[in-house]
Design a protein around this motif. Structure first.
Motif, short mmCIF file in Angstrom:
data_model
loop_
_atom_site.label_atom_id
_atom_site.label_comp_id
_atom_site.label_asym_id
_atom_site.label_seq_id
_atom_site.Cartn_x
_atom_site.Cartn_y
_atom_site.Cartn_z
N LEU A 1 0.83 -1.21 0.00
CA LEU A 1 0.00 0.00 0.00
C LEU A 1 0.87 1.26 0.00
O LEU A 1 0.52 2.26 -0.65
CB LEU A 1 -0.94 0.00 1.20
CG LEU A 1 -2.08 -1.03 1.14
CD1 LEU A 1 -2.85 -1.05 2.45
CD2 LEU A 1 -3.00 -0.73 -0.03
N GLY A 2 1.98 1.22 0.70
CA GLY A 2 2.90 2.36 0.69
C GLY A 2 3.47 2.62 -0.69
O GLY A 2 3.58 3.77 -1.13
N SER B 1 3.38 5.84 -5.68
CA SER B 1 3.26 5.89 -7.13
C SER B 1 2.08 6.74 -7.58
O SER B 1 1.83 6.86 -8.79
CB SER B 1 3.14 4.47 -7.71
OG SER B 1 1.92 3.89 -7.29
N GLY B 2 1.37 7.35 -6.63
CA GLY B 2 0.31 8.27 -7.00
C GLY B 2 -1.10 7.73 -6.85
O GLY B 2 -2.07 8.43 -7.18
N ALA B 3 -1.27 6.53 -6.39
CA ALA B 3 -2.61 5.96 -6.24
C ALA B 3 -3.35 6.66 -5.11
O ALA B 3 -2.77 7.05 -4.11
CB ALA B 3 -2.51 4.47 -5.95
N ARG B 4 -4.65 6.83 -5.32
CA ARG B 4 -5.50 7.39 -4.27
C ARG B 4 -6.33 6.22 -3.73
O ARG B 4 -7.18 5.68 -4.43
CB ARG B 4 -6.39 8.49 -4.82
CG ARG B 4 -5.54 9.65 -5.34
CD ARG B 4 -6.18 10.99 -5.39
NE ARG B 4 -7.30 11.26 -4.51
CZ ARG B 4 -7.20 11.93 -3.36
NH1 ARG B 4 -6.04 12.34 -2.92
NH2 ARG B 4 -8.28 12.19 -2.67
#
Length: 149
Positions: free
Chosen positions: A70-71, A76-79
């Motif tokens: 998750l980190g 990488s820009g995921a919301r």
């Protein structure tokens, strides 16, 4: 999250390796046995060390891998969805409560007392999942190698 997840995963991996070594050799002293008070060997050797039928460290391997993943996703820009953050927080809380329960419940069973006196007879009882291992020998606390005294 990446750093703490990686450190947690490495610690869980080391605990898993130490547990396997302890299964092979009941006299093995894990690296985390720092003192009679701070000792992971007593938790691993207790029945609580395999609460769900397998070593608890395997839960840490999975949980810390998920935190690391998750980190990486966040970096990488995921919301991430709000429910995922709530699940992560809940999992962290459950992990902390579980670790404290393990510490409290195993510490009460690590010191065996002689029936004729109140002198501790050993600090590491032989756990049920270490079948065939010899019982800890009775020794005075000042000379017990298992206790580090």
């Amino acid at each position: 999250m990446v750093l703490t997840g990686t450190v947690g995963w490495l610690a869980s991996f080391q605990l898993t390796v130490d547990d396997w070594r302890l299964l092979r050799d009941p006299t093995y002293q894990p690296l985390c046995n720092i003192s009679p008070v701070v000792s992971c060997g007593s938790v691993m050797s207790s029945p609580q060390g395999s609460l769900l039928g397998f070593p608890n460290m395997l839960l840490g391997l999975g949980a810390f891998a998920a935190v690391t993943a998750l980190g990486v996703a966040v970096l990488s820009g995921a919301r991430l969805h709000r429910r995922l953050w709530i699940a992560l927080d809940t999992g962290a809380l459950v992990g902390v409560v579980f670790a404290h329960w393990l510490s409290a419940s195993s510490s009460s069973s690590t010191v065996q007392y002689s029936t004729s006196s109140s002198i501790p007879t050993g600090c590491r009882p032989v756990p049920a999942h270490h079948a065939g291992a010899p019982r800890a020998k009775t020794a005075k606390p000042s000379k017990s190698p298992d206790c580090g005294w």
